[in-house]
Design a protein around this motif. Structure first.
Motif, PDB file in Angstrom:
ATOM      1  N   GLU A 102      -2.721 -50.145  87.014  1.00 13.38           N
ATOM      2  CA  GLU A 102      -1.517 -50.893  87.394  1.00 13.38           C
ATOM      3  C   GLU A 102      -0.239 -50.222  86.890  1.00 13.38           C
ATOM      4  O   GLU A 102       0.797 -50.284  87.548  1.00 13.38           O
ATOM      5  CB  GLU A 102      -1.598 -52.331  86.867  1.00 13.38           C
ATOM      6  CG  GLU A 102      -2.721 -53.152  87.466  1.00 13.38           C
ATOM      7  CD  GLU A 102      -2.558 -53.369  88.965  1.00 13.38           C
ATOM      8  OE1 GLU A 102      -1.413 -53.535  89.442  1.00 13.38           O
ATOM      9  OE2 GLU A 102      -3.579 -53.367  89.670  1.00 13.38           O
ATOM     10  N   LEU A 105       0.796 -47.676  89.447  1.00 13.90           N
ATOM     11  CA  LEU A 105       1.366 -48.290  90.649  1.00 13.90           C
ATOM     12  C   LEU A 105       2.764 -48.844  90.376  1.00 13.90           C
ATOM     13  O   LEU A 105       3.661 -48.714  91.217  1.00 13.90           O
ATOM     14  CB  LEU A 105       0.446 -49.388  91.173  1.00 13.90           C
ATOM     15  CG  LEU A 105      -0.928 -48.918  91.677  1.00 13.90           C
ATOM     16  CD1 LEU A 105      -1.729 -50.106  92.172  1.00 13.90           C
ATOM     17  CD2 LEU A 105      -0.793 -47.861  92.754  1.00 13.90           C
ATOM     18  N   ASP A 109       6.267 -47.856  92.163  1.00 14.71           N
ATOM     19  CA  ASP A 109       7.155 -48.869  92.755  1.00 14.71           C
ATOM     20  C   ASP A 109       8.597 -48.711  92.284  1.00 14.71           C
ATOM     21  O   ASP A 109       9.526 -49.086  92.998  1.00 14.71           O
ATOM     22  CB  ASP A 109       6.678 -50.283  92.397  1.00 14.71           C
ATOM     23  CG  ASP A 109       5.507 -50.737  93.239  1.00 14.71           C
ATOM     24  OD1 ASP A 109       5.370 -50.229  94.370  1.00 14.71           O
ATOM     25  OD2 ASP A 109       4.739 -51.591  92.765  1.00 14.71           O
ATOM     26  N   THR A 115       7.418 -53.548  95.922  1.00 18.51           N
ATOM     27  CA  THR A 115       6.046 -53.573  95.416  1.00 18.51           C
ATOM     28  C   THR A 115       5.084 -53.018  96.457  1.00 18.51           C
ATOM     29  O   THR A 115       3.960 -53.504  96.601  1.00 18.51           O
ATOM     30  CB  THR A 115       5.650 -55.019  95.035  1.00 18.51           C
ATOM     31  OG1 THR A 115       5.797 -55.846  96.181  1.00 18.51           O
ATOM     32  CG2 THR A 115       6.486 -55.534  93.882  1.00 18.51           C
ATOM     33  N   SER A 118       2.065 -51.527  94.314  1.00 19.72           N
ATOM     34  CA  SER A 118       1.234 -52.454  93.536  1.00 19.72           C
ATOM     35  C   SER A 118       0.710 -53.630  94.356  1.00 19.72           C
ATOM     36  O   SER A 118      -0.350 -54.165  94.039  1.00 19.72           O
ATOM     37  CB  SER A 118       2.008 -52.959  92.322  1.00 19.72           C
ATOM     38  OG  SER A 118       3.223 -53.521  92.707  1.00 19.72           O
ATOM     39  N   ASP A 119       1.405 -54.034  95.426  1.00 17.09           N
ATOM     40  CA  ASP A 119       0.948 -55.162  96.229  1.00 17.09           C
ATOM     41  C   ASP A 119       0.679 -54.802  97.679  1.00 17.09           C
ATOM     42  O   ASP A 119       0.207 -55.637  98.440  1.00 17.09           O
ATOM     43  CB  ASP A 119       1.989 -56.298  96.204  1.00 17.09           C
ATOM     44  CG  ASP A 119       2.111 -56.924  94.831  1.00 17.09           C
ATOM     45  OD1 ASP A 119       1.113 -56.899  94.079  1.00 17.09           O
ATOM     46  OD2 ASP A 119       3.206 -57.421  94.503  1.00 17.09           O
ATOM     47  N   ARG A 123      -1.886 -49.705  97.024  1.00 18.89           N
ATOM     48  CA  ARG A 123      -2.965 -50.089  96.095  1.00 18.89           C
ATOM     49  C   ARG A 123      -4.222 -49.261  96.306  1.00 18.89           C
ATOM     50  O   ARG A 123      -5.033 -49.115  95.403  1.00 18.89           O
ATOM     51  CB  ARG A 123      -3.315 -51.565  96.293  1.00 18.89           C
ATOM     52  CG  ARG A 123      -2.639 -52.417  95.279  1.00 18.89           C
ATOM     53  CD  ARG A 123      -3.241 -53.786  95.216  1.00 18.89           C
ATOM     54  NE  ARG A 123      -4.166 -53.985  94.126  1.00 18.89           N
ATOM     55  CZ  ARG A 123      -3.848 -53.898  92.858  1.00 18.89           C
ATOM     56  NH1 ARG A 123      -2.648 -53.547  92.489  1.00 18.89           N
ATOM     57  NH2 ARG A 123      -4.734 -54.130  91.921  1.00 18.89           N
ATOM     58  N   LEU A 126      -5.637 -46.520  93.824  1.00 22.07           N
ATOM     59  CA  LEU A 126      -6.433 -46.761  92.620  1.00 22.07           C
ATOM     60  C   LEU A 126      -7.903 -46.404  92.813  1.00 22.07           C
ATOM     61  O   LEU A 126      -8.487 -45.694  92.006  1.00 22.07           O
ATOM     62  CB  LEU A 126      -6.323 -48.229  92.184  1.00 22.07           C
ATOM     63  CG  LEU A 126      -4.980 -48.665  91.637  1.00 22.07           C
ATOM     64  CD1 LEU A 126      -5.046 -50.124  91.216  1.00 22.07           C
ATOM     65  CD2 LEU A 126      -4.544 -47.786  90.492  1.00 22.07           C
TER      66      LEU A 126
END
Length: 160
Positions: A102, A105, A109, A115, A118-119, A123, A126
């Motif tokens: 996280e 990410l 961002d 985001t 991360s959102d 994503r 990862l």
């Protein structure tokens, strides 16, 4: 002696001054010009280096996209985009490539002020490179990576 008065002689003018050595003001002017030329050359070299790096990074992203068009392999795209972003992240922070999960990410961002990593589609960075099969929108990931790289290159150009 003449009856009219003493004989007058012509005035002898001194020789014209030599052009060498120049006056001290010309030496100062030459020094200023040389310093300005040196500064201009240094700035141009930095600009060219940044431009070459920007072109190289964007052409690498274009190469990833072109390969994706020829052979659909989302896992490879995610892995290559992830590597490219990690290399480019060193421009912002030398410790950034060592971030994981996280934190990585959130770092991505940062320049985009959203985001999307991360959102959103980001994503997939990862776990995507470590999966065998992956269903995702590679064009959206490539567009996001392009936006991020353009923003990072623009920010870095302002600070250098």
């Amino acid at each position: 002696m003449k009856a009219d008065g003493p004989e007058l002689r012509d005035i002898h003018l001194p020789a014209d001054p030599s052009w060498w050595p120049p006056a001290p003001g010309w030496w100062v002017l030459l020094g200023i010009v040389l310093v300005l030329v040196a500064v201009a050359l240094i700035l141009r070299r930095k600009w060219q280096r940044r431009r070459r790096w920007r072109v190289r990074v964007m052409s690498e992203l274009d190469s990833i996209a072109a390969h994706q068009q020829r052979e659909t392999d989302p896992v490879r795209v995610v892995a290559e985009v992830s590597q490219l972003l990690r290399r480019a992240s060193r421009l912002l922070d030398t410790a950034a490539p060592s971030l994981h999960g996280e934190a990585w990410l959130r770092f991505l961002d940062g320049p985009l002020e959203g985001t999307d990593f991360s959102d959103g589609i980001g994503r997939v960075l990862l776990e995507g490179p470590y999966r065998r099969d992956l269903e995702m929108d590679t064009d959206a990931l490539l567009a996001l990576a392009r936006r991020w790289l353009q923003r990072v290159v623009a920010e870095r150009s302002e600070h250098v």
